[in-house]
Design an enzyme around this catalytic site. Structure first.
Site, PDB file in Angstrom:
ATOM      1  NE  ARG A  80      -7.790   7.325 -27.032  1.00 51.15           N
ATOM      2  CZ  ARG A  80      -7.013   8.310 -26.579  1.00 51.15           C
ATOM      3  NH1 ARG A  80      -7.556   9.454 -26.178  1.00 51.15           N
ATOM      4  NH2 ARG A  80      -5.706   8.172 -26.536  1.00 51.15           N
ATOM      5  CD  GLU A  84     -10.558  11.451 -32.130  1.00 52.67           C
ATOM      6  OE1 GLU A  84      -9.340  11.627 -32.280  1.00 52.67           O
ATOM      7  OE2 GLU A  84     -11.097  11.384 -31.030  1.00 52.67           O
ATOM      8  CG  HIS A  88      -7.929  13.585 -29.627  1.00 52.37           C
ATOM      9  ND1 HIS A  88      -8.199  12.257 -29.853  1.00 52.37           N
ATOM     10  CD2 HIS A  88      -7.218  13.632 -28.471  1.00 52.37           C
ATOM     11  CE1 HIS A  88      -7.650  11.534 -28.883  1.00 52.37           C
ATOM     12  NE2 HIS A  88      -7.054  12.349 -28.027  1.00 52.37           N
TER      13      HIS A  88
END
Ligand code: NAD
Length: 306
Positions: free
Chosen positions: A224, A253, A272
């Site tokens: 993360r 993000e 991601h």
């Protein structure tokens, strides 16, 4: 726990079509339908993210491993069980992490950049290297960390690990506890992060860690974004404290357009996407179905978070 009807929440679309997950759950024998925020007709939902409407349901299954965006106290207070999808990402994220390491070593990303310009640009003689015999330190040895360790070991890397319990782990040589993170990264050519984002791991990779790393080392973050202090990472790249990075996750993000992280030749940014694969819904469905059967038998849920 009483779970007859399972809703597949629209938010699941971030990783797979909710209809595919619902259909596969039905194939496995569960009563599943796609739902929006009105969850009044179901007992449980599988969801990508949290919605307040879920509180009060019997059970919510998060279709990701990381559940850091779920308000755990609210789940505890409402008596809603929360489970996650840990255990299914070792292959996909392991391959993503290994892939970006291969790209950085074999200069595949620079070849692709040159291709976009129709340029025949070989790397300098001393730029490329092989992963064989290079050292990798994997921080966090759960499903993702082990998935990477196994693959890296398989191509001949020396793999060390960081885990809270310093017991031998397959495909790793030395195991360090988190308080010895600086020692663990000091000799590594690659440091790969595979820990969940928690109070303990938030900002765990800070300036001091970059200073402890080799200046020809690369950081790989498939965990993360919040595990790394972004400003310290940018400063380390600018100062040459490390050589580059492979980043799948970010504090914000999508990565903002004005982020400096887009700019470095030796920073490979992936959106991601490390866990994505076309049959993701099958792995999630198997987990959800297993837990539905556990719920029906009044057995402890697998991967229970709350
Ligand atoms: P997991 O629960 O199987 O493993 C996490 C491991 O980290 C556990 O072994 C745990 O003991 C360990 N850990 C926790 N705190 C630690 C610490 N301070 N130091 C060392 N180890 C510590 O979960 P997983 O499936 O391996 O996923 C790990 C994390 O990776 C997830 O929480 C998620 O945030 C991230 N992830 C990202 C993607 C992606 O798309 N990039 C996909 C899956 C998972």
């Amino acid at each position: 726990m009483h779970v007859d009807r399972i809703g597949v929440h629209e938010s699941v679309r971030a990783v797979c079509p909710p209809e595919a997950l619902a259909e596969h759950l039905r194939d496995l024998g569960a009563d599943a339908t796609v739902v929006g925020d009105d969850v009044s007709a179901v007992d449980a939902v599988a969801a990508f993210g949290h919605a307040d409407a879920f509180l009060g349901l019997e059970w919510v299954h998060c279709v990701r491993a990381g559940y850091d965006e779920f308000p755990l106290d609210a789940y505890r207070e409402s008596g809603t069980a929360l489970t996650n999808s840990s255990g299914i990402h070792g292959a996909a994220v392991g391959e993503t992490a290994l892939g970006v390491m291969l790209s950085l070593a074999r200069r595949l990303h620079t070849a692709r950049d040159a291709q976009a310009e129709r340029e025949w640009a070989q790397p300098a003689w001393d730029e490329s290297f092989t992963l064989t015999d290079e050292r990798l330190t994997v921080v966090g040895l759960g499903a993702v960390g082990r998935g990477l360790a196994r693959r890296a070991d398989g191509i001949g890397m020396r793999v060390d690990g960081v885990r809270r319990t310093p017991t031998p782990t397959p495909h790793t040589r030395e195991i360090y506890t988190p308080d010895r993170l600086h020692d663990a990264v000091a000799d590594a050519r690659f440091v790969a992060l595979a820990v969940p984002l928690t109070d303990d791991t938030a900002g765990m990779v800070d300036r001091s860690v970059f200073e402890a790393m080799r200046d020809d080392a690369y950081l790989v973050n498939v965990a993360r974004g919040g595990v790394v202090e972004t400003d310290a990472l940018v400063a380390a790249l600018d100062a040459g404290d490390i050589a580059g990075a492979g980043l799948d996750v970010f504090e914000r993000e999508p990565l903002p357009e004005d982020s400096p992280l887009w700019e470095y030749e030796d920073v490979v940014v992936t959106p991601h996407s490390g866990a994505l694969k076309r049959d993701y819904y099958r792995d999630v469905a198997a987990l959800v179905r297993q837990n539905a059967l556990h719920a029906a038998a009044d057995e402890e849920l697998v991967n229970r978070v709350v």
